[in-house]
Design a protein around this motif. Structure first.
Motif, PDB file in Angstrom:
ATOM      1  N   LEU A 124       0.835  -1.202   0.000  1.00 38.91           N
ATOM      2  CA  LEU A 124       0.000   0.000   0.000  1.00 38.91           C
ATOM      3  C   LEU A 124       0.868   1.250   0.000  1.00 38.91           C
ATOM      4  O   LEU A 124       0.612   2.198  -0.752  1.00 38.91           O
ATOM      5  CB  LEU A 124      -0.918   0.004   1.223  1.00 38.91           C
ATOM      6  N   ILE A 168     -10.062   5.327   1.228  1.00 38.43           N
ATOM      7  CA  ILE A 168     -11.141   5.158   2.212  1.00 38.43           C
ATOM      8  C   ILE A 168     -12.442   5.750   1.668  1.00 38.43           C
ATOM      9  O   ILE A 168     -13.503   5.127   1.730  1.00 38.43           O
ATOM     10  CB  ILE A 168     -10.758   5.827   3.547  1.00 38.43           C
ATOM     11  N   VAL A 171     -13.934   3.644  -1.501  1.00 35.06           N
ATOM     12  CA  VAL A 171     -13.843   2.192  -1.413  1.00 35.06           C
ATOM     13  C   VAL A 171     -14.958   1.490  -2.196  1.00 35.06           C
ATOM     14  O   VAL A 171     -14.710   0.479  -2.881  1.00 35.06           O
ATOM     15  CB  VAL A 171     -13.814   1.732   0.072  1.00 35.06           C
ATOM     16  N   LEU A 182      -7.638  -1.898  -0.544  1.00 33.32           N
ATOM     17  CA  LEU A 182      -7.425  -2.300   0.840  1.00 33.32           C
ATOM     18  C   LEU A 182      -6.511  -3.517   0.843  1.00 33.32           C
ATOM     19  O   LEU A 182      -6.761  -4.484   0.114  1.00 33.32           O
ATOM     20  CB  LEU A 182      -8.758  -2.650   1.513  1.00 33.32           C
ATOM     21  N   MET A 187      -7.615  -7.101   5.213  1.00 36.18           N
ATOM     22  CA  MET A 187      -8.998  -7.557   5.059  1.00 36.18           C
ATOM     23  C   MET A 187      -9.209  -8.881   5.769  1.00 36.18           C
ATOM     24  O   MET A 187     -10.256  -9.113   6.394  1.00 36.18           O
ATOM     25  CB  MET A 187      -9.341  -7.674   3.567  1.00 36.18           C
ATOM     26  N   LEU A 209     -11.592  -1.654   9.916  1.00 37.88           N
ATOM     27  CA  LEU A 209     -10.465  -1.625   8.984  1.00 37.88           C
ATOM     28  C   LEU A 209     -10.210  -0.201   8.490  1.00 37.88           C
ATOM     29  O   LEU A 209      -9.057   0.252   8.439  1.00 37.88           O
ATOM     30  CB  LEU A 209     -10.753  -2.552   7.803  1.00 37.88           C
ATOM     31  N   LEU A 210     -11.280   0.505   8.148  1.00 38.25           N
ATOM     32  CA  LEU A 210     -11.125   1.873   7.673  1.00 38.25           C
ATOM     33  C   LEU A 210     -10.575   2.782   8.765  1.00 38.25           C
ATOM     34  O   LEU A 210      -9.764   3.678   8.498  1.00 38.25           O
ATOM     35  CB  LEU A 210     -12.459   2.410   7.161  1.00 38.25           C
ATOM     36  N   LEU A 213      -6.819   2.306   8.964  1.00 35.00           N
ATOM     37  CA  LEU A 213      -6.123   3.039   7.906  1.00 35.00           C
ATOM     38  C   LEU A 213      -6.196   4.543   8.141  1.00 35.00           C
ATOM     39  O   LEU A 213      -5.234   5.269   7.847  1.00 35.00           O
ATOM     40  CB  LEU A 213      -6.722   2.690   6.547  1.00 35.00           C
TER      41      LEU A 213
END
Length: 284
Positions: A124, A168, A171, A182, A187, A209-210, A213
């Motif tokens: 990433l 984000i 997505v 992602l 994930m 998860l968001l 990040l």
């Protein structure tokens, strides 16, 4: 002949680039339109070229993408044939911009064109550097006469943070286009599946998860002060601060919505942009 005089030779030919920016990115245009013309026009030309690369990659237009890459090769060979190519050649020449960063940008866009594979946070970071960190590293020498090579890492951190903000926010839009940025391993850790990205509302696993990040991006945004300290022109400092804050505000708005990004797109309204501009104009 100074930098401004060299750039002004092509000011009329740069008008198209200015209009492209104005039509496609109000945040970007709003941030940089207040600069002296020779700096603003140079950034708009750079954006114009990068925008075409990005659009052709996003829409899987390989032939047109490769044609833009050929334009870049002609610039490196000092023999551009198009107006945009000649303008960009002039910008690279006047500001002594590194070819390496544009080469990396093109590599990142090729990943988009043929399918970016992002397994972990390192992937990433590399992808975000290629498609966003490089932009900062190309823009900074246009904004300041200081040697910015000492703060490449800080510039890159800001670019990564801004791109993660995009990831984000978009997505669902990306998932609808068959793209997932992602990291696969994240994930798995957060028990998020691809089909979860297409739901009407964001479930708790995806929100977690968001948030992970977002926290990562917020930490990277802290390098803003280091970057601003290397800009010697006040208007340029206000412009880059406004650009960074505009993206950071998007992330803040996402956080306020508890990371529910699947039902509608998060943006910064005109009133908020005006407040950001006033804040930066007063305190920079």
């Amino acid at each position: 002949m100074n930098k401004a005089e060299k750039i002004y030779r092509y000011t009329d030919g740069m008008e198209e680039s200015k209009q492209v920016v104005k039509a496609n990115s109000t945040t970007f245009y709003y941030a940089f339109s207040k600069l002296p013309d020779y700096r603003a026009n140079s950034i708009f030309v750079l954006y114009h070229f990068l925008r075409q690369l990005d659009d052709f990659a996003d829409h899987h237009k390989a032939a047109k993408f490769n044609a833009m890459v050929d334009v870049w090769y002609s610039i490196k060979a000092n023999s551009p044939e198009t107006q945009l190519g000649r303008n960009l050649w002039n910008v690279f020449d006047v500001f002594n911009l590194p070819f390496y960063d544009m080469n990396q940008m093109i590599a990142g866009q090729k990943a988009d064109l043929y399918g970016a594979k992002i397994q972990d946070i390192n992937d990433l970071n590399r992808y975000c550097y290629q498609v966003a960190g490089t932009v900062g590293q190309l823009i900074m020498p246009i904004l300041t006469d200081y040697d910015v090579s000492k703060i490449y890492e800080n510039i890159n951190h800001i670019g990564i943070a801004m791109q993660i903000t995009n990831i984000i926010r978009d997505v669902k839009e990306d998932a609808l286009s068959g793209r997932v940025y992602l990291p696969t391993k994240l994930m798995e850790v957060f028990h998020v599946k691809k089909e979860d990205l297409l739901k009407e509302h964001t479930d708790k696993n995806l929100k977690a998860l968001l948030k992970y990040l977002a926290d990562y991006a917020n930490d990277l945004y802290k390098d803003k002060k280091v970057v601003l300290n290397f800009i010697d022109n006040r208007n340029a400092k206000v412009s880059i601060s406004l650009a960074i804050d505009g993206y950071h505000k998007i992330l803040t708005n996402i956080e306020k919505r508890d990371y529910d990004v699947l039902d509608s797109r998060v943006y910064v309204n005109k009133a908020s942009k005006l407040m950001l501009y006033l804040k930066n104009s007063i305190f920079q």
